[in-house]
Design an enzyme around this catalytic site. Sequence first.
Site, PDB file in Angstrom:
ATOM      1  CB  SER A  27      -0.885   0.018   1.249  1.00  0.00           C
ATOM      2  OG  SER A  27      -1.818  -1.018   1.201  1.00  0.00           O
ATOM      3  CD  GLN A 174      -8.144  -1.074  -3.546  1.00  0.00           C
ATOM      4  OE1 GLN A 174      -9.083  -1.182  -4.337  1.00  0.00           O
ATOM      5  NE2 GLN A 174      -7.238  -2.023  -3.378  1.00  0.00           N
ATOM      6  CG  ASP A 325      -5.459  -7.149   1.799  1.00  0.00           C
ATOM      7  OD1 ASP A 325      -6.574  -7.231   1.245  1.00  0.00           O
ATOM      8  OD2 ASP A 325      -4.671  -6.214   1.593  1.00  0.00           O
TER       9      ASP A 325
HETATM   10  C1  S3P Z   1      -5.554  -1.360  -0.079  1.00  0.00           C
HETATM   11  C2  S3P Z   1      -6.800  -1.407   0.439  1.00  0.00           C
HETATM   12  C3  S3P Z   1      -7.581  -2.645   0.586  1.00  0.00           C
HETATM   13  C4  S3P Z   1      -6.714  -3.887   0.438  1.00  0.00           C
HETATM   14  C5  S3P Z   1      -5.736  -3.777  -0.682  1.00  0.00           C
HETATM   15  C6  S3P Z   1      -4.835  -2.569  -0.484  1.00  0.00           C
HETATM   16  C7  S3P Z   1      -4.899  -0.052  -0.204  1.00  0.00           C
HETATM   17  O1  S3P Z   1      -8.581  -2.647  -0.411  1.00  0.00           O
HETATM   18  O2  S3P Z   1      -7.525  -5.015   0.240  1.00  0.00           O
HETATM   19  O3  S3P Z   1      -4.928  -4.926  -0.762  1.00  0.00           O
HETATM   20  O4  S3P Z   1      -3.670  -0.006  -0.420  1.00  0.00           O
HETATM   21  O5  S3P Z   1      -5.587   0.968  -0.098  1.00  0.00           O
HETATM   22  P1  S3P Z   1      -9.995  -1.894  -0.118  1.00  0.00           P
HETATM   23  O6  S3P Z   1      -9.632  -0.563   0.369  1.00  0.00           O
HETATM   24  O7  S3P Z   1     -10.746  -1.854  -1.397  1.00  0.00           O
HETATM   25  O8  S3P Z   1     -10.664  -2.750   0.925  1.00  0.00           O
END
Ligand code: S3P
Length: 448
Positions: A27, A174, A325
């Site tokens: 991330s 995200q 995750d």
């Molecule tokens: C992430 C947010 C998560 C996670 C992904 C990385 C990020 O997704 O599952 O592996 O870096 O913002 P969501 O925010 O859609 O749950």
Amino acid sequence: MSATARPLKARQSPPLKGTASVPGDKSISHRALILGALALGETRISGLLEAEDVLNTAKAMRAFGARPERVGPGAWKVSGTGVGGWAEPGDVLDFGNSGTGSRLVMGAMATTPISAVFTGDGSLRKRPMGRVLEPLTLFGAEYEARSGGLMPITLKGAGQPICVDHKVGVASAQVKSAMLLAALNAPGRSHISQGSLTRDHTERMLTAFGADLSVEALPDGGEVISLMGEAELKAVTVEVPRDPSSAAFAIVAGLIVPGSEIRLPGILLNPRRTGLIDTLLEMGADIVVSNERESGGEKIGDLLVRGSALKGVEVPPARAPAMIDEYPILAVASAFAEGRTVMRGLEELRVKESDRLAAIIAGLRAGGVTVGELEDGLIVDGRGGEVPGGGHVATHLDHRIAMAFLVMGLGARDPMSVDDVTMISTSFPEFELLMTALGAKFEPVTED
Ligand code: S3P
């Protein structure tokens, strides 16, 4: 399974011993490249995760006119264009397997008057993009997608963006991050709120790059983020801590293989990412956290993990964003625990790299574990350390499903195999090597 798939088998292993230096956080790596590309000056990054997902984001940054450049292992510099300075890419942007890379970049370009076409692999082309694209239209962006909001999509950034006041409807960092990145180039102050506390790396890093951002807690347990647009981001130095979501596989392997002792230095311990460690501790795991410190605006620490007799627990649904995750590997840990583990609030798992709820359930059953399916979760009847194993698991292009069920094989009576491991390189290219160095027994799957 693709034509070039590589199946792999994992078998019961001797105690796992040693130090697991897992790679940089995925991330934070995506965000460092994107903010570096939006800043003025040269951002220096150390510890960047050099996995396919992140390299695709670097490629996209180049396509928008920024200049990311590798200067050593995990060491990168990025010359940015300044907010609003991105140029139109000359070709389709292929984000491979990465929901994070693609969705964050959609936000980052949505308030600049350029168009771009986004696509990805067979997994990404099945994942919903409307959750990001619809709210981005509030800034004045327009898009076209395949039916159901699927990639390939064309996004046309707003010519005259406006600031927004929006509540993000899904528990997704995200989507929240895409909105914040879009707000950077919209005149005025935008307010982005969310009912649940998803990972906050974008907010932390924006502040480090000089954005005018504040966060206020809401009475419903959520929060509202205020961000001033037409921001001038200034290049900084980013140290990327080691990824707790990759560490998770070595941690659980150490817990379920009796007699193991594994050290994991420098792991990111942001409280919005530590849900798995909290849960494992409740299950009776022998995990010692030491040397807690700050690095690059994030909390990190060293972990010592020893083989443990686990017991089943009820995982609070409110914890889901802090371990979203980690459910595949938690499900594996709970198969080895004594008693029942209940996990709820997992709707978001249906729209990850695969339908992870379905993949977890199928994998556990393949390994001889009794598991009940709920609409929003699962119930695992732990085997108290005696997991039969002996199953073959379909990974559906999902790296975390592949790694979780290989770890299961390290502790089960009979080997577990997965149909493909090639996609593990999207997040953790060193997985096999690192686990083998600890003593994990992997072997090719041969045709009988
Ligand atoms: C992430 C947010 C998560 C996670 C992904 C990385 C990020 O997704 O599952 O592996 O870096 O913002 P969501 O925010 O859609 O749950």
